[in-house]
Every structure is written in structure tokens, then in C-alpha cells.
Design an enzyme around this catalytic site. Sequence first.
Site, mmCIF file in Angstrom:
data_model
loop_
_atom_site.group_PDB
_atom_site.id
_atom_site.type_symbol
_atom_site.label_atom_id
_atom_site.label_comp_id
_atom_site.label_asym_id
_atom_site.label_seq_id
_atom_site.Cartn_x
_atom_site.Cartn_y
_atom_site.Cartn_z
ATOM 1 C CG ASP A 82 -7.383 -9.206 3.997
ATOM 2 O OD1 ASP A 82 -8.127 -9.267 5.005
ATOM 3 O OD2 ASP A 82 -7.519 -8.353 3.118
ATOM 4 C CB SER A 83 -10.952 -12.160 6.158
ATOM 5 O OG SER A 83 -11.369 -10.889 5.670
ATOM 6 N N GLY A 84 -10.127 -11.822 3.027
ATOM 7 C CA GLY A 84 -10.670 -11.812 1.682
ATOM 8 C C GLY A 84 -11.937 -10.978 1.573
ATOM 9 N N GLY A 85 -12.350 -10.366 2.694
ATOM 10 C CA GLY A 85 -13.542 -9.520 2.658
ATOM 11 C C GLY A 85 -13.418 -8.458 1.563
ATOM 12 C CE1 TYR A 86 -10.867 -2.749 -1.122
ATOM 13 C CE2 TYR A 86 -9.139 -4.130 -2.046
ATOM 14 C CZ TYR A 86 -9.855 -2.954 -2.048
ATOM 15 O OH TYR A 86 -9.577 -1.984 -2.977
ATOM 16 N N GLY A 92 -10.958 -0.493 4.941
ATOM 17 C CA GLY A 92 -11.812 0.390 4.161
ATOM 18 C C GLY A 92 -11.190 1.720 3.804
ATOM 19 C CD GLN A 130 -14.363 -1.897 6.820
ATOM 20 O OE1 GLN A 130 -14.433 -0.785 6.301
ATOM 21 N NE2 GLN A 130 -13.574 -2.858 6.325
ATOM 22 C CG ASP A 152 -13.525 -6.540 6.377
ATOM 23 O OD1 ASP A 152 -13.284 -7.550 5.669
ATOM 24 O OD2 ASP A 152 -12.873 -5.491 6.283
ATOM 25 C CG HIS A 163 15.209 -0.065 -6.387
ATOM 26 N ND1 HIS A 163 16.443 0.380 -5.975
ATOM 27 C CD2 HIS A 163 14.370 1.003 -6.275
ATOM 28 C CE1 HIS A 163 16.360 1.661 -5.630
ATOM 29 N NE2 HIS A 163 15.102 2.059 -5.812
ATOM 30 C CG ASP A 165 -1.614 -5.001 3.405
ATOM 31 O OD1 ASP A 165 -1.856 -5.300 2.222
ATOM 32 O OD2 ASP A 165 -2.486 -4.517 4.168
ATOM 33 C CB CYS A 189 19.886 1.908 -3.597
ATOM 34 S SG CYS A 189 18.908 0.435 -3.294
ATOM 35 C CB CYS A 194 18.553 -3.094 -3.461
ATOM 36 S SG CYS A 194 18.452 -2.554 -5.179
ATOM 37 C CB CYS A 210 21.279 -0.205 -6.629
ATOM 38 S SG CYS A 210 19.729 0.592 -7.140
#
Lengths: 391, 391
Positions: free
Chosen positions: B94-98, B217, B190, B148, B336, B267, B305, B307, B310
Site C-alpha cells: 500500500d502507498s501509505g496514503g491511508y 476510503g 475515492q 491517495d 486459526h 486485505d 477445522c 488448521c 485445531c
Amino acid sequence: MNLSGFRLLQICPVGGARAGELITPHGMVPTPVFLPVGSQGTVKTLTPAEVKDIGFRMVLANTYHLYLRPGIKVVAEMGGLHKFMAWHGAILTDSGGYQVFSLAPLRKVNDGGVTFRSHIDGSEHFITPESIIHFQEALGADIVMVLDECTAYGDSLEKVRQAMARTHRWAERCRKAKKSDDQSLYAIVQGGMYPELRRQSAGYLTSLDFAGYAIGGLSVGEPKEVTLAMVEETVPLLPGDKPRYLMGVGSPEDIVEGVSRGIDIFDSALPTRVARNGALFTGQGRRNISNAVFRRMESPFDPECDCYTCRNFSAAYLHHLFKSGELLALRLATIHNLSFISRLMGEIRSAIMNGTFSTFRDNFLANYKPTDEQARVSQKQKWLESRNRVD
Amino acid sequence: MNLSGFRLLQICPVGGARAGELITPHGMVPTPVFLPVGSQGTVKTLTPAEVKDIGFRMVLANTYHLYLRPGIKVVAEMGGLHKFMAWHGAILTDSGGYQVFSLAPLRKVNDGGVTFRSHIDGSEHFITPESIIHFQEALGADIVMVLDECTAYGDSLEKVRQAMARTHRWAERCRKAKKSDDQSLYAIVQGGMYPELRRQSAGYLTSLDFAGYAIGGLSVGEPKEVTLAMVEETVPLLPGDKPRYLMGVGSPEDIVEGVSRGIDIFDSALPTRVARNGALFTGQGRRNISNAVFRRMESPFDPECDCYTCRNFSAAYLHHLFKSGELLALRLATIHNLSFISRLMGEIRSAIMNGTFSTFRDNFLANYKPTDEQARVSQKQKWLESRNRVD
């Protein structure tokens, strides 16, 4: 067939370092051995599979902790401690004597037992030598310890003598209370920093014939010379054919010194605790991975180390994880330090078997620079005061 | 040979759920895909080997975090991000804008770029659309994002419109700044919670021809219906042959809803973050392992499960680890939850390929009881306010 016992394979003619085998219902454990500490039923940050992969065959758990949480009954209902923590190797449970005396607030001791308050929720509890044995039988540990009364560094001769006498009476009661044949019961020699009490304690407990003998009440803030002096007073009085366990000792240099004085078993939270503070073992001593020198180091922390951490990650990455407060840092550092100790125990044992231990010891101690003694004692003191649980 | 791209394999005639393949220099990634979040170059508590074993082929890292610590230059010197974090699959940064807009105190934005103070040490920094692209090229990610300007839930139409317009100008500059052919650059739509702005943004960015389109956003505290409504406004305007990425969305029910609206990539730190709070996914919704009902449960947390957690441990043991504050608890819970999401993505994809997705979705949503909406929004709000770093 006897599933418990101890077989000596080699004794160094000078000093008395020994190599042997502990036979347990959960497999053979080569000695000298170091037990990673899993007080609450887990070696902090690691899965049982990781502990095994590092090379360990026995871990330590703590009756005091498991009694308070989740409760002995819960562990027993879940099929015992091995199944509960999914560890299929051997387990030694400490009785929790040390924890009752160092962690629990408001305790009252009399010959019957100890009344204390939980360090978790303040609830009141009463334990006896007999109940502690029954708890350890319910947990299903392979090696179990007597309940002992622990004293602090600096306690008076008279106070230590009384605690020792009570420890002796309790040891006898523990022996009588033990029902299971699958478990080996070890006595704990007390006597503080007083050589004459150490000798009395070793002499008395030896007369009762336990499966093994521990040296307790050391590594509680005293200088290292005192620890070793007490070991030297005690070991010659213990039977040669029984395992000897130096409780709470586990820095690399102390392990080497202990082995060279005839100790077979060690345990300590030190390797895992200092790992979580970023202090990693090398053959030259501890180095802190947070140090700026590691910031751009593309090679592993210790290029000679074959542990999972050093095989897979650069020192720079480990440095970054610590600086960023990432939980993976604690795991990778724990794996490194336990791998160092596991490898050290293997090297010690090979050297004993090959008759080269005294050379190995001299080389190791010449290269390994221990943490400055003054810093060490003050760190330990701070930790003893600040902790709200033992690990 | 083109090492980057997207291949669509199947589209549901109703709704438009899609199955495809992202082609990256670090391997093929089947879509729909969820990216575990490793903001600081590590998926919290796990080794790269564990992330891979759970089934993931791509993870997300964050340019803002890595820029501040350890620094882009350090990662580049250590051989790039893949080598640094020892992850040999694909990486989206991610660009890091957020993060600049949600984490950094004291920021000033103008068309040139953003001046902000580090949330770690208060130091002042200036970044531009161009520098963010160069940073991501130096990190060596497979998919990189434009810078952004993010707005908050509740911001006015005018404020959101201005931020959107700047995001568009920056997107164009990012496109021009990009030098490497090994990396796919995605734009970020956006427009806040305003349908007309969402449509404008999608229309404009589509005209510039990016390798993929993200919807940014969202999932910033608004009700779920609003999130989905904005997705529904945006998706029809995005090109059908390019991947669509719904940023920051990752609860099981939101993933299913997003896929059914034509999203390919997700994500979110939610699965790993709630795991560390003891909230574990089941097919019926989240359950907290600290609940007393698990204290004596000898079976795994979820017997269906497969995993690692479990397969190897009882619910009682996991409950005990959480109650005792043990670090292994956080790992086992993370494993898990990520295994649940990985399996969910596989089931979603199979259903799309088999033409049974709408039945799968209806069954899943009928069984899965989401966290109470009011509780969810208030939890999210608390987290947004309290955190001092994104994970």
C-alpha cells in the site's frame, strides 16, 4: 520393566563432570540436560513441535502456576499435562515451593503446610506436602519435586535452619504420600548460603533415598562465587548413582561451571526471558539485537549458528522486528537462545564422553564473556522485585 | 514474457463474482484473494513459512511503516522487501496514503505532496506521489499503489470532492513516475460515501489505464450497507478485464458480499487483530475463546477445522493460554483465523468455477452470524481512536 531411572555413562576423573541417561515413561533424556521453562504449560512463544525440533526431550512446568490456572482438575480431566500441552517428551514439574515463597502475597507457614493468597486474584489457598504430591501425580509429570520452604538471600542462619528442618520433615511426608510408580520423586537440598546447613541438608535427605537430588535456594540474587561454593559443599555428599539437579541455574557459563562440578540437570527461564529483551547468546557472550550495529547487517545474527532464526533471517530483519515491537521478534530470539543452549548441552556431553571436557570448558569460558557481575546482580534484583509471575 | 497481469477464468452470470489469476514476478495468485496484512514486513506473530503453509501466495506490506522504520534504504540495501522479510511469494505494498491521513499527527497537504510528522518519533517528513512510487520500486513489491488523499467518514461533500480531485492529479503523476516494468500500478478510487463522486472517480481513473483498480476510503467506520452501496456504485464503471481490489475489507461476511459484487482482491488486519483478542472464526460467526464454555472443552475449538491449531490443541488449552496471557495464544489464534479465511477463499473460488457461487453465498450468509452491527461500529471507532499504529 523399570521405566524410570538414571544410568551413568561417563565420569570425568578431574572435577567429576558426568554424562548419563535419564530413563522416563516419556523417553530417554541424555544428561547433562537443560530444561526449557514452561511454567504455565507452554515454553513462552513456542509450539511443542518447535521445542522438540530445537533438540529438547524434557521441559519443566510448574505446579503452583497450573494449580492456580487452569487448575489441576482441569488438566487431569483433559488427559494430563502431556496431552494438555501436546508435549510428548518428558516433563519435570517443580512443586511450586519457590513460587509460593517468592510470588504469593500474604503466606503463613506452619508444619502442616502453607496458607497463601493467589498472585492472580488474591484468593486464599492451603497446600500441604501431601497435596502437592497428589497434584503432580494428577498432572502426570515424569519427575516430581518435594514441597520445600524457600528462604531469601540474606536471611539469618536461624531462619534458614528452621526452614531447612521443615523442608526435611516435608520431604519425608512427600515420600510417604507418593503412590504412583511411574514418577520419580526428587528431594531438594536447602540451607541457604550456609555451608554447614548445606552439608546437614544433603546428609539428611540422602539418608531417605530419593530417586534424585536437587539443590534449591540458589540463584536468588547471590554472587556467582557463592552459588558455586554452595554447589561444591553439597555435591560430594550426594549419592554418585543418582541424578543431581541445580534448580534455577541456566546462563551458559553457569551451566558449564555446574557440569564441571558434577551437576546433571539444569533449568532456568533466563535464556527465554533475556531473549524476549533482545539479548541473544553468542560464543563470546550476550549481544543485544537492538544495538544499532545490527541495523544494516545483511548476514545472520550469528553466521556460525544453525538455528531456524539464523538460517532464515538477517540480523537487520531481527533488529527491525525488535525495534518495531513485533511479536515474531520474541519467537525468533527465543528459538536462537534455546538452540544455543541445546547445542551447548550436546557439545558438553560429547566432550565428557570423549574425555575432553576440561579442555572444552577452559576454551568455552575463555571465549564467553559473562554479563558484568554487578549489572547481572542488579538486573536479577530488579526482576525479582518487578515480576508478578515467574516464567 | 509478461510477468504481470490478470487472467479471468470465470464470471458468474448473476451478480458478477469472478475467478481469475494474478500473474506476478513472484508467482501466480488465484483470485478472489485475501491478503494477510504485514504492515511492518511481518504478518503479526507468524513466520513466512507459516503464512505460506496456511495457503497464502501474496501478502500486503505498508510503505508508510517501512519508510519510517527501518527506512526504505535499509530494506533496499538488504536486497529488497522479499529478501528482507524472507517471503518468496508476491507482495502488494500500500502507498501509505491511508496511514499518513489516519496515523500521522500534524499533516499539511497541498498539491505538491504531504508534510507530516512520524507517529513514532515526531520527526517531520515530506512525501510526494513520485517519491512514494520510487519507494515502492525500491522495496520491489509486485503490485504497488498510487498515493491517495483519504477522507474520514462524515466529511463534507466539498471536502471529499477536493481530496478526490487531488487523488486524481496524484494518480496521473504516479503513473508518469513509474519506471519499473516488473511492477503493476493500481489506482485508488475515492469519493467517500457520495455515490456521484464515486462514479466520477471511477470514470476518471479508468480513462488513465492502470493495471488494476482499488476502491479506497471504505471500511472507515460507516455502516456495512453504505460500504456495499459504494462498491455497487463503483464496480460497474471499472474495466472488466482488470483486477478490482476492495481495500481494508476482510470480515468473512464482507468478503463473500464483496466477491458477489465482482471484487477480486481484499486485505484487512481484522482476521489477525481480532484473533489476538481471542475472537475466532467459525462457520456460525466469531466466538471468543476466553469464554468460560471453553474452559473444559477437550475437543478442538472447531472440530471441523483442519488448521494447525485445531489439529493439535484442545479448546481448553487455547482458553488457558489466553487466560494466562501466553504469547503462544496469539499465534495459535492467528493461525486459526487466517486458515479460516484461506479456506473460505478456496471454497468461494471453487464455487465460482463450478457455477454454484450464489448457493454457496446464500448458505454461508445464512449460517454466519456477523458481529452485532452496533457493537461492530463502536469497536471499530474505539480501535481507530486508540491505536498508535496500524497493523
